[in-house]
Enzyme design. Structure first.
Site, PDB file in Angstrom:
ATOM      1  N   VAL A  10     -54.394 -20.521 -66.589  1.00 44.08           N
ATOM      2  CA  VAL A  10     -53.652 -21.596 -67.254  1.00 44.08           C
ATOM      3  C   VAL A  10     -52.242 -21.625 -66.672  1.00 44.08           C
ATOM      4  O   VAL A  10     -51.740 -20.607 -66.176  1.00 44.08           O
ATOM      5  CB  VAL A  10     -53.583 -21.404 -68.790  1.00 44.08           C
ATOM      6  CG1 VAL A  10     -54.947 -21.655 -69.418  1.00 44.08           C
ATOM      7  CG2 VAL A  10     -53.063 -20.029 -69.163  1.00 44.08           C
ATOM      8  N   SER A  11     -51.611 -22.788 -66.731  1.00 43.95           N
ATOM      9  CA  SER A  11     -50.317 -22.968 -66.073  1.00 43.95           C
ATOM     10  C   SER A  11     -49.125 -22.537 -66.921  1.00 43.95           C
ATOM     11  O   SER A  11     -48.058 -22.246 -66.383  1.00 43.95           O
ATOM     12  CB  SER A  11     -50.140 -24.442 -65.680  1.00 43.95           C
ATOM     13  OG  SER A  11     -51.176 -24.842 -64.808  1.00 43.95           O
ATOM     14  N   THR A  12     -49.277 -22.498 -68.254  1.00 41.18           N
ATOM     15  CA  THR A  12     -48.162 -22.150 -69.133  1.00 41.18           C
ATOM     16  C   THR A  12     -48.593 -21.114 -70.162  1.00 41.18           C
ATOM     17  O   THR A  12     -49.793 -20.920 -70.416  1.00 41.18           O
ATOM     18  CB  THR A  12     -47.633 -23.386 -69.880  1.00 41.18           C
ATOM     19  OG1 THR A  12     -48.637 -23.823 -70.823  1.00 41.18           O
ATOM     20  CG2 THR A  12     -47.319 -24.517 -68.915  1.00 41.18           C
TER      21      THR A  12
END
Length: 217
Positions: A10-12
């Site tokens: 996931v990016s965040t």
């Protein structure tokens, strides 16, 4: 013995990998590597590197979607080609065409290898053309770049090996921004001369490969 290995990302920090992990384990993954708050444009993600170290020839890598692995056309080509050379299969749970355990999916590896070689050849040709143009124009005035042709060649090689910009800059003894600008210029040149269907990112690369695989099949 072949092992199913999962990778999620996931990016965040606010995003949750639970859905990806559940799907990967339900598909048979005996181990799932998870990167949190990392960009798919980076090849040096900690758990991705750990995953690569864990994989063995004959294993199958499971992902929720290909963009969990690679967020750029360049990285997608390099990643799929690298897995092929390692003898590792790849399967996307939500993209049926990306499954190299099937005959058509295996054709994808061969087609992506062609894209990879095409990219290397294009970069080499554009670099030569750029240097010739610079010599012809004299290029007087202005501050000379620290990225000499030799350093550019080494930066391209290190990036193909999955090295980060920071690692490349440290090895070459130059600033990170100098490496980034040099590689960006090469990418721009390559994009200008790339065949139709290779300029729109990961989706265009895989869809073109799948189309070719269907024709070949």
């Amino acid at each position: 013995m072949s092992t199913l290995v999962g990778y999620a990302r996931v990016s965040t920090h606010e995003q949750d990998t639970a859905t990806q992990e559940r799907a990967l384990r339900a598909a048979g993954a005996v181990r799932v590597f998870v990167d949190h708050a990392t960009s798919s444009r980076r090849a040096d993600r900690p758990q991705w590197l750990a995953c690569l170290d864990y994989l063995r020839p004959g294993d199958t890598l499971l992902v929720w979607r290909l963009d969990r692995l690679a967020g750029t056309q360049t990285l997608a080509i390099e990643t799929i080609n690298d897995l092929h050379e390692r003898g590792v299969q790849i399967k996307s749970l939500t993209e049926p065409d990306i499954d190299t355990t099937t005959p058509m999916g295996r054709a994808l590896f061969g087609i992506v290898a062609v894209f990879a070689q095409l990219r290397v050849d294009t970069i080499r040709e554009n670099t030569r053309a750029g240097l010739a143009r610079a010599r012809a124009e004299g290029r007087v005035g202005g501050r000379p770049t620290v990225m000499t042709p030799a350093r550019v060649r080494e930066a391209v090689r290190m990036r193909a090996d999955g090295q980060s910009l920071d690692a490349i800059a440290e090895t070459l003894g130059v600033g990170r921004s100098s490496v980034s600008r040099a590689l960006d210029r090469l990418d721009d040149h390559a994009a200008e001369t790339a065949p139709v269907g290779t300029r729109a990112g990961v989706v265009s690369v895989t869809s073109s490969a799948v189309h070719c695989a269907r024709v070949l099949g």
